[in-house]
Design a protein around this motif. Sequence first.
Motif, PDB file in Angstrom:
ATOM      1  N   GLU A  87       0.829  -1.217   0.000  1.00  0.00           N
ATOM      2  CA  GLU A  87       0.000   0.000   0.000  1.00  0.00           C
ATOM      3  C   GLU A  87       0.858   1.259   0.000  1.00  0.00           C
ATOM      4  N   PHE A  88       1.950   1.240   0.745  1.00  0.00           N
ATOM      5  CA  PHE A  88       2.865   2.380   0.787  1.00  0.00           C
ATOM      6  C   PHE A  88       3.440   2.655  -0.603  1.00  0.00           C
ATOM      7  N   HIS A  89       3.912   1.603  -1.264  1.00  0.00           N
ATOM      8  CA  HIS A  89       4.497   1.793  -2.596  1.00  0.00           C
ATOM      9  C   HIS A  89       3.445   2.282  -3.600  1.00  0.00           C
ATOM     10  N   LEU A  90       2.245   1.721  -3.527  1.00  0.00           N
ATOM     11  CA  LEU A  90       1.191   2.181  -4.439  1.00  0.00           C
ATOM     12  C   LEU A  90       0.841   3.643  -4.176  1.00  0.00           C
ATOM     13  N   ALA A  91       0.863   4.057  -2.920  1.00  0.00           N
ATOM     14  CA  ALA A  91       0.596   5.462  -2.598  1.00  0.00           C
ATOM     15  C   ALA A  91       1.675   6.365  -3.187  1.00  0.00           C
ATOM     16  N   ILE A  92       2.909   5.891  -3.219  1.00  0.00           N
ATOM     17  CA  ILE A  92       3.985   6.678  -3.854  1.00  0.00           C
ATOM     18  C   ILE A  92       3.720   6.816  -5.348  1.00  0.00           C
ATOM     19  N   TYR A  93       3.359   5.699  -5.989  1.00  0.00           N
ATOM     20  CA  TYR A  93       3.092   5.770  -7.439  1.00  0.00           C
ATOM     21  C   TYR A  93       1.947   6.731  -7.727  1.00  0.00           C
TER      22      TYR A  93
END
Length: 194
Positions: A87-93
């Motif tokens: 979820e953290f990485h998707l929020a960055i994208y």
Amino acid sequence: MMHAAPPSPPGTAAEPAADPLARLLQAHPETVFDYFEFRRVMAGNAAALAAERATPEDLARLRTCMEAMEKAHALDDPAQEAATDAEFHLAIYEAAHNLVMSQVMHRVFDMLKIGVFYDRIDLYRRRGVRDAFLRQHQAVWQAIAAGNPEQARTMAESHINSTEEALREAQFANSRRDVALRRRAGSDLTGRPR
């Protein structure tokens, strides 16, 4: 050693049997390192763009993701920690505000969640990996929050490098374990009975 997670329930990520790309990648386990090469490029660029473009709402979402990851880490829950990591990485994208990048990476993470590339939860169970990953995610978050694109890029790329190295070490350890188990079972190194 590659482990595939069980298929997702209907209506979630595509099952590998139904997805031509997932089938291709599962048929060629060595593509996991192509995946890391791709992720290194995407993660670094996305983190740099997020540091430049993130709105207050994006930063609030990233902070919430980081807090959820820290909470999962404190609970010593590898499955929950792996989920909050994604979820953290998707929020960055999404904070990069590049629609193509965001859509492509959502698809990649769908495959990651069903174990197309490697078993993320198994990686989180490895000694030292969880602590290192948490520190790396915190460094990426801090660079984005500070609006420092180059630091965000460096930290994101470093995290992907660390993840790839952890997977290589896990695969090597699994291979050694498999050899030891075959020896104990009375087989030679090829698996044939002695």
